[in-house]
Design a protein around this motif. Sequence first.
Motif, short mmCIF file in Angstrom:
data_model
loop_
_atom_site.label_atom_id
_atom_site.label_comp_id
_atom_site.label_asym_id
_atom_site.label_seq_id
_atom_site.Cartn_x
_atom_site.Cartn_y
_atom_site.Cartn_z
N ALA A 56 0.83 -1.21 0.00
CA ALA A 56 0.00 0.00 0.00
C ALA A 56 0.86 1.26 0.00
N VAL A 57 2.04 1.15 0.56
CA VAL A 57 2.96 2.29 0.59
C VAL A 57 3.86 2.32 -0.63
N LEU A 58 4.37 1.15 -1.03
CA LEU A 58 5.43 1.10 -2.04
C LEU A 58 4.94 0.90 -3.47
N VAL A 59 3.81 0.21 -3.64
CA VAL A 59 3.43 -0.25 -4.98
C VAL A 59 2.08 0.27 -5.43
N PHE A 60 1.05 0.07 -4.62
CA PHE A 60 -0.32 0.31 -5.06
C PHE A 60 -0.61 1.75 -5.47
N PRO A 61 -0.02 2.78 -4.81
CA PRO A 61 -0.30 4.14 -5.29
C PRO A 61 0.04 4.34 -6.76
N ALA A 62 1.14 3.73 -7.20
CA ALA A 62 1.58 3.90 -8.60
C ALA A 62 0.82 2.99 -9.56
N LEU A 63 0.53 1.74 -9.13
CA LEU A 63 -0.04 0.75 -10.04
C LEU A 63 -1.56 0.76 -10.09
N PHE A 64 -2.20 1.17 -9.00
CA PHE A 64 -3.66 1.09 -8.95
C PHE A 64 -4.34 2.45 -8.78
N PHE A 65 -3.60 3.47 -8.33
CA PHE A 65 -4.20 4.79 -8.10
C PHE A 65 -3.32 5.90 -8.70
N PRO A 66 -3.08 5.85 -9.99
CA PRO A 66 -2.20 6.86 -10.62
C PRO A 66 -2.94 8.18 -10.84
N THR A 67 -3.11 8.94 -9.77
CA THR A 67 -3.88 10.18 -9.83
C THR A 67 -3.06 11.36 -10.34
N GLY A 68 -1.73 11.19 -10.37
CA GLY A 68 -0.88 12.30 -10.76
C GLY A 68 -0.42 13.13 -9.58
N ASN A 69 -0.98 12.85 -8.40
CA ASN A 69 -0.58 13.53 -7.17
C ASN A 69 -0.17 12.48 -6.15
N GLU A 70 1.06 12.59 -5.66
CA GLU A 70 1.61 11.57 -4.77
C GLU A 70 0.79 11.40 -3.50
N THR A 71 0.41 12.50 -2.88
CA THR A 71 -0.34 12.43 -1.62
C THR A 71 -1.72 11.83 -1.85
N THR A 72 -2.40 12.25 -2.92
CA THR A 72 -3.73 11.71 -3.22
C THR A 72 -3.68 10.22 -3.50
N ALA A 73 -2.67 9.79 -4.25
CA ALA A 73 -2.52 8.37 -4.55
C ALA A 73 -2.28 7.56 -3.28
N LEU A 74 -1.45 8.10 -2.39
CA LEU A 74 -1.17 7.41 -1.14
C LEU A 74 -2.42 7.34 -0.26
N LEU A 75 -3.17 8.42 -0.19
CA LEU A 75 -4.39 8.43 0.60
C LEU A 75 -5.42 7.45 0.03
N SER A 76 -5.48 7.34 -1.29
CA SER A 76 -6.39 6.37 -1.91
C SER A 76 -6.00 4.95 -1.54
N SER A 77 -4.71 4.68 -1.54
CA SER A 77 -4.22 3.36 -1.16
C SER A 77 -4.55 3.07 0.30
N PHE A 78 -4.38 4.08 1.16
CA PHE A 78 -4.72 3.92 2.57
C PHE A 78 -6.22 3.72 2.76
N ALA A 79 -7.03 4.34 1.89
CA ALA A 79 -8.48 4.18 2.00
C ALA A 79 -8.87 2.73 1.78
N VAL A 80 -8.25 2.08 0.81
CA VAL A 80 -8.51 0.66 0.57
C VAL A 80 -8.01 -0.16 1.76
N PHE A 81 -6.88 0.23 2.31
CA PHE A 81 -6.35 -0.42 3.51
C PHE A 81 -7.38 -0.33 4.64
N GLY A 82 -7.97 0.85 4.81
CA GLY A 82 -8.97 1.04 5.86
C GLY A 82 -10.27 0.30 5.60
N ALA A 83 -10.59 0.04 4.32
CA ALA A 83 -11.82 -0.67 3.99
C ALA A 83 -11.84 -2.05 4.61
N ALA A 84 -10.67 -2.67 4.71
CA ALA A 84 -10.59 -3.99 5.33
C ALA A 84 -10.95 -3.94 6.80
#
Length: 490
Positions: A56-84
């Motif tokens: 969620a920190v190293l891979v998913f922001p780039a591969l699954f949430f390529p928003t063009g903004n690093e912070t937004t991509a990371l927060l999106s990845s964390f959102a999926v983490f929180g969904a669990a």
Amino acid sequence: MRLHVFCNPHRPHRGRACRPGRRPVGPRNSRGRVILASLIGTTIEFYDFYAYATAAVLVFPALFFPTGNETTALLSSFAVFGAAMVARPIGAVVFGHFGDRYGRKATLVASLLTMGVATFLIGVLPTHTQIGWWAALLLVVLRIAQGFALGGEWSGAALVATENAPKGKRAWYGTFPQLGAPIGFIIANGLFLTINEVTGGAEGAFLEWGWRVPFLFSAVMVIIGLWVRLRLVESSAFEKASKKGTIRKVPLGVVFRDHWKQLILGTFFMLATYVLFYLMTTFTLTWGTKPATAEVAAAAAEAKGIAFNASAFYPGGGFAYHDFVLMQIIGVVFFGLFTLLSGPVADAIGRRKLLIWVTVAIIVFGLSFNLFLLPQADPKFAGALVQAFLIFGFLLMGSTFGPMGALLPELFPTNVRYTGSAVAYNVSSILGAAVAPFIALALWDAVKSPWLVGVYLAAMAVLTLIALLLGKETKDVDYEDAGVASTSVL
């Protein structure tokens, strides 16, 4: 009078005559089987969970949430983490229902299979460049499946350990499923670290295929875990409840109706543990490996009266991934050691007394974040402080997490123990773990300093301390209490 001759069919007598008058001895779980079954399942479950947390920190922001903004991509990845985390209480209700109605063994096998299949499928998911936002949607579904499975895993493993524990050793036996957390962390992050080295640190190779290996490897661990768990037999506590006719049709209803106070207290008992754990793992990995700008580093150094040297400066963030994960693993070793040590101490002095002192220490630790994490001009000194921070944090984590394996199940009678302990444990995951990475990241970005993140941890620990002060000691409760028989439809 005719004497009946009884033999235990599970223990051959090698030609010796059976002694008359003895009752048949049913199969029981040996100490080794209990320890291994409770330990290996949680190890696999936490391994799978950590594999996602690292990705969620190293891979998913780039591969699954390529928003063009690093912070937004990371927060999106964390959102999926929180969904669990949101899915975990649902899993607690479902698996708790079947565990309290039909037994612990089958339920534990089902939770392990669910987690294993979901994790393996994450390893074969197509990415955003291949199928667009469908990739993110599938990731969310599989992540929810992971959380659903983990919601039923922990409580079942804790019950296997504690319901088969010798008298006076319940907290010690209860530390073995807890030990799965540090072991799973070391295996998952060690494997990610190894793959990163094998790919030569090349971002392209790691992003292309390397990150998939830990998820695919989980299949091997699941097969081993299933072999161990299928050999278990039910505990005497559950058999006693079944024979007395106290098994409830809807265990959740009984928990809410008759044990709601214990449910609330148990939820807050775990709150500080969850917040501390996810700050020490997910948030610190983000903080430690995320490059900081020179302006932020200079401002922090100036506030402390430190001469800023951009070439030698170790900012809050900016450690190499390899270096920081090794530092985390060193800290997690202390997590494991103090998890084991906490069991005998809790058996000797009581769970409540031990946890009160540990929670006070967590409050002090939270208020001392600035001592460890403020930028330093000397990178070696900064590295030593961060390593000390990780050791102290994980040491406290083991001390508070270890006794929970006995404490939460002891709050409930046998006929609703699976459901009650699972719901308390997993509702706390929403209040603590699901939001901790978001809150910590937001607080850090707001002030560009660690002190507010530490205050957040201290505040959550105060709530846990209040719950412990309101609660009672459970060390000497009757653990084979089957629950009061009732004609209620519940």
